[in-house]
Design an enzyme around this catalytic site. Structure first.
Site, PDB file in Angstrom:
ATOM      1  N   TYR A   6      -8.584  -2.031  14.169  1.00 10.80           N
ATOM      2  CA  TYR A   6      -9.413  -3.556  14.128  1.00 10.80           C
ATOM      3  C   TYR A   6      -9.764  -3.324  15.773  1.00 10.80           C
ATOM      4  O   TYR A   6     -10.069  -4.232  16.189  1.00 10.80           O
ATOM      5  CB  TYR A   6      -8.339  -4.570  14.067  1.00 10.80           C
ATOM      6  N   ASP A  39      -1.623 -13.195   6.004  1.00  7.36           N
ATOM      7  CA  ASP A  39      -1.867 -11.822   6.694  1.00  7.36           C
ATOM      8  C   ASP A  39      -2.559 -11.866   7.563  1.00  7.36           C
ATOM      9  O   ASP A  39      -1.889 -13.240   8.665  1.00  7.36           O
ATOM     10  CB  ASP A  39      -3.415 -11.463   5.994  1.00  7.36           C
ATOM     11  N   GLY A  79      -0.720 -15.556   9.411  1.00  5.21           N
ATOM     12  CA  GLY A  79       0.722 -14.920  10.065  1.00  5.21           C
ATOM     13  C   GLY A  79       1.331 -13.480  10.126  1.00  5.21           C
ATOM     14  O   GLY A  79       0.386 -12.582  10.018  1.00  5.21           O
ATOM     15  N   HIS A  87       3.031   2.096   2.215  1.00  6.40           N
ATOM     16  CA  HIS A  87       2.208   3.627   2.600  1.00  6.40           C
ATOM     17  C   HIS A  87       1.767   3.686   3.364  1.00  6.40           C
ATOM     18  O   HIS A  87       1.787   4.473   4.088  1.00  6.40           O
ATOM     19  CB  HIS A  87       1.164   3.632   1.452  1.00  6.40           C
ATOM     20  N   ASP A  88       1.754   1.877   4.404  1.00  4.93           N
ATOM     21  CA  ASP A  88       1.196   2.205   5.672  1.00  4.93           C
ATOM     22  C   ASP A  88       2.779   2.559   6.513  1.00  4.93           C
ATOM     23  O   ASP A  88       2.483   2.673   8.299  1.00  4.93           O
ATOM     24  CB  ASP A  88       0.195   0.632   6.077  1.00  4.93           C
ATOM     25  N   ASN A 125      -4.208  11.149   3.767  1.00  4.71           N
ATOM     26  CA  ASN A 125      -4.592  10.362   4.989  1.00  4.71           C
ATOM     27  C   ASN A 125      -4.156   9.398   5.239  1.00  4.71           C
ATOM     28  O   ASN A 125      -4.078   8.933   7.376  1.00  4.71           O
ATOM     29  CB  ASN A 125      -5.661   9.061   3.714  1.00  4.71           C
TER      30      ASN A 125
HETATM   31  N1  SAM Z   1      -3.182  -5.312   0.016  1.00  7.14           N
HETATM   32  C1  SAM Z   1      -5.054  -4.986   0.643  1.00  7.14           C
HETATM   33  C2  SAM Z   1      -4.838  -4.374   0.061  1.00  7.14           C
HETATM   34  O1  SAM Z   1      -5.112  -3.494  -0.626  1.00  7.14           O
HETATM   35  O2  SAM Z   1      -6.561  -4.312  -0.268  1.00  7.14           O
HETATM   36  C3  SAM Z   1      -4.782  -5.229   2.330  1.00  7.14           C
HETATM   37  C4  SAM Z   1      -4.167  -3.614   2.308  1.00  7.14           C
HETATM   38  S1  SAM Z   1      -4.526  -3.263   3.878  1.00  7.14           S
HETATM   39  C5  SAM Z   1      -3.791  -1.386   3.404  1.00  7.14           C
HETATM   40  C6  SAM Z   1      -2.899  -3.963   4.919  1.00  7.14           C
HETATM   41  C7  SAM Z   1      -2.592  -5.402   4.948  1.00  7.14           C
HETATM   42  O3  SAM Z   1      -1.863  -5.514   5.904  1.00  7.14           O
HETATM   43  C8  SAM Z   1      -4.214  -5.747   6.205  1.00  7.14           C
HETATM   44  O4  SAM Z   1      -4.841  -6.519   4.832  1.00  7.14           O
HETATM   45  C9  SAM Z   1      -3.571  -5.970   7.205  1.00  7.14           C
HETATM   46  O5  SAM Z   1      -4.398  -6.721   8.153  1.00  7.14           O
HETATM   47  C10 SAM Z   1      -2.364  -7.057   6.771  1.00  7.14           C
HETATM   48  N2  SAM Z   1      -1.394  -6.279   8.092  1.00  7.14           N
HETATM   49  C11 SAM Z   1      -1.395  -5.373   8.853  1.00  7.14           C
HETATM   50  N3  SAM Z   1       0.138  -5.907   9.598  1.00  7.14           N
HETATM   51  C12 SAM Z   1       0.616  -7.100   9.271  1.00  7.14           C
HETATM   52  C13 SAM Z   1       1.707  -8.108   9.992  1.00  7.14           C
HETATM   53  N4  SAM Z   1       2.398  -7.384  10.748  1.00  7.14           N
HETATM   54  N5  SAM Z   1       1.561  -8.980   9.545  1.00  7.14           N
HETATM   55  C14 SAM Z   1       0.537  -9.325   7.841  1.00  7.14           C
HETATM   56  N6  SAM Z   1       0.021  -8.404   7.433  1.00  7.14           N
HETATM   57  C15 SAM Z   1      -0.414  -7.501   8.021  1.00  7.14           C
HETATM   58  C1  ASE Z   2      -4.039   2.033   4.224  1.00  2.00           C
HETATM   59  C2  ASE Z   2      -5.293   2.126   3.133  1.00  2.00           C
HETATM   60  C3  ASE Z   2      -6.660   2.960   3.340  1.00  2.00           C
HETATM   61  C4  ASE Z   2      -4.732   2.362   4.557  1.00  2.00           C
HETATM   62  C5  ASE Z   2      -6.009   3.408   5.897  1.00  2.00           C
HETATM   63  C6  ASE Z   2      -6.780   3.323   4.986  1.00  2.00           C
HETATM   64  C7  ASE Z   2      -7.313   3.922   2.923  1.00  2.00           C
HETATM   65  C8  ASE Z   2      -8.261   4.110   3.916  1.00  2.00           C
HETATM   66  N1  ASE Z   2      -7.871   4.576   4.760  1.00  2.00           N
HETATM   67  O1  ASE Z   2      -3.711   0.536   3.085  1.00  2.00           O
HETATM   68  C9  ASE Z   2      -7.733   3.371   1.467  1.00  2.00           C
HETATM   69  C10 ASE Z   2      -7.243   4.933   0.701  1.00  2.00           C
HETATM   70  N2  ASE Z   2      -8.094   5.915   0.461  1.00  2.00           N
HETATM   71  C11 ASE Z   2      -7.961   6.671   1.240  1.00  2.00           C
HETATM   72  C12 ASE Z   2      -9.378   7.594   1.870  1.00  2.00           C
HETATM   73  O2  ASE Z   2      -6.872   7.534   1.068  1.00  2.00           O
END
Ligand code: SAM
Ligand code: ASE
Length: 350
Positions: A152, A216, A240, A260-261, A307
């Site tokens: 972000y 989120d 939150g 996975h993050d 990734n």
């Molecule tokens: N769950 C959604 C999806 O699969 O489409 C979004 C996945 S995205 C990889 C990770 C999400 O976690 C983002 O929307 C991010 O803003 C949110 N996030 C990251 N750290 C966070 C935190 N400490 N508390 C709440 N949300 C968080």
């Molecule tokens: C996450 C998912 C993704 C964090 C970063 C990300 C994706 C891209 N960047 O949770 C979507 C999945 N696609 C790939 C290419 O991994």
């Protein structure tokens, strides 16, 4: 290694050569998309000549001709007889549905994000493997505490691009994930890190008698409400931080592409908090691209895992990886459902 390659690969490395070109093949689609080729063809009454497309999109005729030829080679465009001009290019049904910007199933945001953010990061894949960590610093000049500060970074534009990417996955897989298990027994469902609410809306559609909300980060919730809200939205948003403080009470917590993050310890402490918060019989639904138990596939999940190395702090796991995490956090009865699409579902109860 050699025994995994067929004899014909040894005679001539067809598959390897195809892989070598993977980057350029996807660049053809991403560039056509950014230039507006698919939108123009979708809006046109019939096939258009390369000259016409070049003129409308203010590109060189020669460059556009080669780009359109490559798209025909990839079977993304079709050549049709066109009035007056002989032959012209027309979109395939697949291009109209998935590549044009206006379509209800448009993957435009997915392409933009891959092209502008994921590819620059992957330039440093070798370094990521060598160092065992993400490449946000080398790529974007940022090495923050938390990889989402890099996702972000700076302005709203980066955030909206990422949110667009997250949103578009559920166009394809949302219904399969919502219905992978019968979740109708869970009254209150909270999607933690639920971003734009796309998956939460699929849940609300599949389980009309359950209430579904999203938690989120505050800036993400503001943007979700401003740019991704629907008329008669049945999803409620909470701001939150799921690592700090309490999470809202729920019968089912959804964690889609969250585990996975993050590194193992952070996942465990989050899952333990959910275990302590939900009532007995309550559960957690993980949504991830699951590796095979052997980790020998699917290729898409293996690529996603790289990734996560290049951009985040986590990894993709096989079923046993999720079972162990969930059991360590106190959850039982882990059930795994492979959808056959990109994302799979894992359900466990307290
Ligand atoms: N769950 C959604 C999806 O699969 O489409 C979004 C996945 S995205 C990889 C990770 C999400 O976690 C983002 O929307 C991010 O803003 C949110 N996030 C990251 N750290 C966070 C935190 N400490 N508390 C709440 N949300 C968080
Ligand atoms: C996450 C998912 C993704 C964090 C970063 C990300 C994706 C891209 N960047 O949770 C979507 C999945 N696609 C790939 C290419 O991994």
């Amino acid at each position: 290694m050699a025994e995994h390659l067929s004899q014909s690969e040894l005679d001539y490395p067809f598959k390897l050569l195809e892989y070598f070109n993977g980057f350029r093949v996807s660049k053809v689609i991403f560039s056509a998309c950014e230039l507006g080729v698919f939108d123009l063809l979708l809006g046109a009454p019939g096939p258009l000549s390369a000259r016409h497309v070049a003129h409308e999109l203010r590109t060189s005729v020669d460059g556009m001709e080669r780009l359109l030829d490559a798209l025909v080679g990839m079977e993304v465009l079709e050549v049709e007889p066109a009035e007056g001009t002989g032959e012209g290019e027309d979109s395939s049904d697949v291009a109209n549905l998935y590549l044009a910007r206006g379509s209800s199933k448009s993957l435009h945001h997915m392409m933009t994000y891959q092209n502008q953010t994921v590819y620059p990061l992957w330039t440093h894949l070798g370094d990521a493997v060598r160092e065992g960590r993400n490449q946000n610093e080398k790529t974007f000049g940022l090495q923050p505490e938390d990889p989402f500060q890099a996702v972000y970074r700076s302005d709203d534009e980066e955030m909206l691009k990422f949110m667009g990417l997250m949103d578009s996955s559920w166009i394809l897989d949302g219904h399969d994930i919502a219905t992978a298990f019968d979740l109708s027994c869970f009254q209150k469902i909270v999607d933690l890190g639920g971003c734009t609410g796309a998956l939460a809306r699929e849940m609300a559609k599949a389980y009309p008698s359950s209430s579904v909300s999203v938690l989120d980060l505050p800036t993400v919730v503001d943007a979700a409400k401003k740019y991704f809200s629907r008329e008669n939205d049945d999803v409620v948003f909470h701001s939150g931080d799921f690592f700090l403080g309490d999470v809202p009470p729920a019968d089912l917590y959804v964690l889609a592409r969250i585990v996975h993050d993050w590194p193992e310890e952070k996942c465990l402490s989050l899952l333990r908090k959910l275990h302590d918060t939900c009532r007995p019989g309550g559960g957690v639904l993980l949504v991830e691209a699951m590796l095979l138990e052997t980790r020998r596939g699917p290729l898409m999940a293996q690529i996603f895992s790289l990734n996560m190395l290049v951009q985040m702090e986590g990894r993709e796991r096989p079923p046993s990886g999720y079972t162990r995490l969930l059991n360590d956090a106190g959850f039982h009865d882990v059930q795994v459902c492979r959808t056959g699409k990109s994302y799979d579902a894992i359900l466990a109860v307290r």
